[in-house]
Write a protein that holds these residues in place. Structure first.
Motif, PDB file in Angstrom:
ATOM      1  N   ALA A 190      15.384 -43.634 -28.655  1.00 60.19           N
ATOM      2  CA  ALA A 190      14.539 -43.142 -29.736  1.00 60.19           C
ATOM      3  C   ALA A 190      15.053 -43.634 -31.085  1.00 60.19           C
ATOM      4  N   GLN A 193      13.983 -47.203 -31.498  1.00 64.36           N
ATOM      5  CA  GLN A 193      12.574 -47.275 -31.886  1.00 64.36           C
ATOM      6  C   GLN A 193      12.389 -46.875 -33.344  1.00 64.36           C
ATOM      7  N   PHE A 314      17.348 -37.856 -35.272  1.00 62.32           N
ATOM      8  CA  PHE A 314      16.694 -36.963 -34.321  1.00 62.32           C
ATOM      9  C   PHE A 314      17.544 -35.722 -34.063  1.00 62.32           C
ATOM     10  N   ARG A 445      12.843 -34.070 -25.891  1.00 66.23           N
ATOM     11  CA  ARG A 445      11.964 -33.836 -27.033  1.00 66.23           C
ATOM     12  C   ARG A 445      12.840 -33.653 -28.267  1.00 66.23           C
ATOM     13  N   TYR A 467       9.468 -36.906 -31.237  1.00 63.98           N
ATOM     14  CA  TYR A 467       9.639 -37.816 -30.096  1.00 63.98           C
ATOM     15  C   TYR A 467       9.546 -36.991 -28.827  1.00 63.98           C
ATOM     16  N   SER A 469       9.583 -37.761 -24.675  1.00 66.28           N
ATOM     17  CA  SER A 469       9.726 -38.760 -23.614  1.00 66.28           C
ATOM     18  C   SER A 469       8.758 -38.557 -22.470  1.00 66.28           C
ATOM     19  N   ARG A 476       5.194 -41.898 -27.580  1.00 67.82           N
ATOM     20  CA  ARG A 476       6.361 -41.013 -27.612  1.00 67.82           C
ATOM     21  C   ARG A 476       6.821 -40.707 -29.025  1.00 67.82           C
ATOM     22  N   PHE A 477       6.814 -41.737 -29.874  1.00 64.85           N
ATOM     23  CA  PHE A 477       7.338 -41.572 -31.232  1.00 64.85           C
ATOM     24  C   PHE A 477       6.175 -41.471 -32.203  1.00 64.85           C
TER      25      PHE A 477
END
Length: 837
Positions: A190, A193, A314, A445, A467, A469, A476-477
């Motif tokens: 994540a 990304q 995150f 998450r 996010y 998954s 997702r993002f």
């Protein structure tokens, strides 16, 4: 560590080889759950010499967040005990140990939870089951690895609320490990990304030099490389490292051109680093944080915390547990408010009244962001409760296990809890689903949190994205429509690239010996384009297209042909029309003076036919100008060949007449009767029909046709007439050349015949010009590109036409119009009279 040995065969008593370890929080119950938390974060470091018994290590530095996690576990157990729908009639107890964030202490606590803490055990109790059916903890990945590895052989389930190392998902090493926080496997991807989303391709990385940091960063680097992100540097730190190591890392940060730093750090590590960064005044970097510190209030209030303003990273989804009460202990209260519950207050510390308000604290305990982690403890307790509930649920006709009945039996083995945890699936009060995959991990998450400085002194954690998954890869993002504050409080997103983006029209060329993100921008070659930013390759345009000046778009190639509108076409057209007009004027002059001696003496019929053919030749050149079509391509070559042969045939006929006329003056010669007007007409017709036959065969078998020539020029299309049959074309020219050569030879032989006005001299000059023009035409025709090929051909036609026109007819017109005294029969027949035709 607890080791059981038999000290006597008669006594069969197990003795504890070491100091007993007692829990910090304890409550008895039908089923016991263990807990290990780093309530204190450091220990006294002592040297182990293996000669004396190690002393018990004292813990230091009270950790408010971990204390709150322990209180959350107690709260969840009390809440379950008060419920009638979950584990009815069964009470849960707990044993909670303080590991002091020290792996040996964590292992000792795990062994105590397995074996109990009695000093002596009887023979019967030595083989009793584990003291707890499950363990909750630890927070750190390293200590969780120590615990999970220790109890794995005994099938005691361990559920961590904060250990995120992807290595713990290895079921072969840690078969009994579960967690309620997502694995770094997902967080690292994540983060990759996230970095790609903001267009950062040149980043520095700093990690904690432990299992959490090393494994998390390794996964991030792997994911980042797949996203086309380059790592400028990778540094490892640990809070116990000497200051020189931190200064070396800071020096690397200063020298690097990377403006974005991905920090996979524990709270303690980044706190120490932050202090040094503040001392060295290192600013202007965009920090990307892992969940370990991105919402940590103690980091947000540490020395130099403003350097992290604008950080983004995150975090575990924020939730609030209703009814979570704080059973505060004296130690916590005294440390939090710097007071004492002793009857006599000291000068340094006031007496605690118990009415102090938690809202004034800035230590992480009262921070609402802590609920992100406390909820994971809450879910871990409930996961164990639901697993026990499923075990104790009985059917009317059969028991789940043969060794106990549905009555109030609570004899449960840890392996049974372990097996049920694999399939547990429930929803919390706030609607959050809890389940574990095959590796013991929950669905990943996260919330994307941004550090925003409020009132120039307080950090506020603002959720700016999410996010999940469990969704499709492209969904997702997701970024929320919330304004992000960047490093240093800037409104504009910072840039961090090794090389500036290559604009459309260029491609990236890697710099030797440097990462792929470091490149030069090379302009696309002619005929190639790149219509995207940072293109790795240039795209070849289709055959009928060419790149524009900026090399970012393919445009239709311009079609080139000799048109009437361009200067060259206009000039050639003018010369063609001028030639035609001059020919017609000469024809009119000859017609007006057709009865004069000089016109009669030069074979007037052949002269008029020659003027007619020259008129056609001049007009024929116009067919070479303009856009080629099927008809124009066929007409221009065949008309040119036939009219030229007609023209040369007339000149050849006039030349033969001169020779024959000289022969006719010899005594006894009657040769002119064999080459009279009929014979001359027949010869011209025969020569012309032969060329017409060549052209007819050419048109039938392989006629000329319009063609787009894209080979000669790459940037444009030449619209030209393909010959169809090159052999037929050269046969046509060869035939013209043969007649021209024969005419030249005959005229050359007749140039000195006695006559005041010997036409053979002028024919010789005209044929000399004609042959010279067409001999030079061949190489020029072959080497001229595109429309210039047509221009050369037109020029050759016009030059040869004007040569014939001026050499043969200009002298006659001069005499007819200006030297009339020479236009007499007496003068014409001065030395050798010619027979009138």
């Amino acid at each position: 560590m607890v080791v059981g040995v038999l000290t006597s065969e008669k006594q069969n008593i197990c003795r504890l080889q070491g100091t007993g370890v007692f829990p910090d929080f304890f409550k008895d119950g039908d089923i016991m759950i263990g807990g290990v938390f780093a309530i204190h974060s450091k220990t006294e470091e002592t040297e182990l010499n293996f000669k004396t018994k190690p002393q018990h290590q004292e813990c230091k530095s009270f950790n408010f967040g971990e204390f709150q996690s322990a209180q959350t576990m107690i709260f969840a157990i009390e809440e379950i005990n008060n419920r009638t729908d979950l584990l009815p009639g069964i009470s849960l107890g707990y044993k909670i140990y303080d590991s002091c964030d020290f792996s040996p202490s964590s292992v000792r606590a795990a062994l105590a939870l397995m074996n109990g803490n009695e000093e002596t055990l009887s023979d019967a109790s030595c083989s009793r089951p584990a003291a707890v059916q499950a363990i909750i903890g630890e927070s750190a990945s390293s200590t969780s690895i120590a615990i999970a590895g220790t109890v794995a052989s005994f099938n005691i389930p361990v559920i961590s609320h904060f250990a995120t190392c992807a290595c713990l998902s290895n079921r072969r090493r840690f078969p009994s490990f579960f967690r309620t926080i997502p694995s770094d496997y997902y967080q690292s991807r994540a983060l990759a990304q996230l970095v790609k989303h903001f267009g950062w391709t040149w980043v520095g990385t700093i990690r904690s030099d432990n299992d959490y940091g090393n494994n998390g960063m390794a996964t991030f680097v792997q994911a980042a490389q797949k996203e086309g992100i380059c790592i400028a540097y990778s540094e490892a730190i640990y809070d116990t490292y000497p200051r020189d190591k931190f200064l070396k890392t800071i020096d690397v940060i200063k020298k690097s051109t990377a403006k974005v730093i991905v920090a996979f750090l524990d709270q303690g590590d980044i706190t120490v680093l932050l202090k040094e960064l503040s001392l060295q005044n290192v600013t202007g970097h965009q920090w990307i944080g892992s969940e370990a510190w991105i919402t940590a209030s103690n980091v947000a209030s540490a020395e130099g915390y403003t350097l992290l303003s604008g950080s983004i990273g995150f975090a575990v989804i924020k939730t609030k547990i209703e009814g979570l009460s704080n059973s505060l202990l004296n130690e916590f209260w005294e440390i939090a408010f710097n007071c004492s519950f002793n009857e006599k207050a000291t000068t340094d510390r006031l007496s605690c009244t118990g009415t102090e308000h938690l809202s004034v604290l800035r230590n992480g305990y009262a921070d609402e962001s802590g609920m992100r982690n406390y909820n994971n403890v809450y879910k871990a307790v409930y996961a164990i409760a639901y697993s026990l509930h499923n075990l104790l649920k009985c059917k009317k006709e059969e028991d789940i296990f043969a060794n106990f009945t549905c009555a109030k039996t609570t004899y449960i083995e840890p392996w049974q809890v372990l097996e049920n945890l694999k399939t547990v699936n429930f929803t919390t009060k706030i609607g959050e689903n809890v389940a574990f995959d095959d590796n013991g991990d929950p669905v990943a998450r996260y919330e994307l949190v941004n550090w925003q400085l409020v009132n120039e002194s307080t950090i506020q954690f603002v959720t700016v994205g999410r996010y999940d998954s469990s969704l499709a890869a492209d969904r997702r993002f997701v970024m929320d429509d919330i304004h992000i504050i960047w490093a240093g409080g800037q409104e504009q997103k910072p840039e961090s690239v090794c090389s500036e983006s290559c604009l459309p029209g260029t491609r990236k060329a890697a710099q030797r010996g440097r990462p792929v993100c470091c490149y030069d921008c090379i302009r696309c070659a002619e005929g190639e384009i790149s219509n995207t930013t940072d293109s790795n390759e240039c795209i070849q345009c289709p055959s009928k297209y060419w790149s524009n000046e900026r090399r970012d778009k393919c445009v239709l190639k311009p079609i080139e042909f000799l048109s009437f509108g361009e200067i060259m076409g206009i000039l050639l057209s003018i010369f063609s029309l001028v030639g035609t007009c001059l020919t017609l004027v000469i024809a009119l002059i000859f017609f007006k003076y057709k009865d004069t001696p000089i016109v009669k003496a030069n074979n007037s019929e052949m002269s008029f036919l020659l003027l007619f053919s020259l008129t056609l030749c001049f007009l024929c050149s116009l067919t070479f100008i303009g856009q080629p079509s099927d008809w124009s391509c066929m007409l221009r070559h065949t008309a040119f060949g036939i009219t030229f042969v007609l023209c040369i045939s007339c000149v050849l006929g006039k030349t033969i007449v001169v020779l024959m006329a000289f022969r006719a003056t010899l005594p006894g010669s009657n040769i002119m009767k064999w080459f009279g007007l009929k014979q001359q007409r027949l010869s011209v017709l025969s020569f012309t029909l032969l060329q017409a036959l060549i052209c007819t065969v050419w048109l039938i078998l392989s006629p000329p046709f319009p063609k787009q020539n894209m080979k000669y020029y790459k940037d444009r299309i030449i619209l030209e007439c393909d010959l169809g049959s090159a052999g037929a074309f050269w046969a046509e020219l060869g035939y013209i050349g043969f007649l021209s050569a024969m005419c030249f030879v005959l005229a050359f032989l007749a140039r000195k015949l006695p006559d005041n006005f010997n036409e053979a001299k002028f024919i010789t000059f005209s044929m000399l010009i004609f042959c010279a023009v067409w001999i030079t035409f061949i190489p020029a025709y072959i080497s001229s590109p595109g429309k210039y090929t047509v221009a050369v051909e037109i020029f050759a036609i016009l030059a040869s036409n004007f040569g014939l026109l001026f050499c043969i007819f200009a002298p006659k017109c001069y005499i007819v119009l200006l030297k009339r005294e020479l236009n007499t029969r007496k003068h014409i027949m001065g030395q050798m009279p010619l027979k009138s035709q």
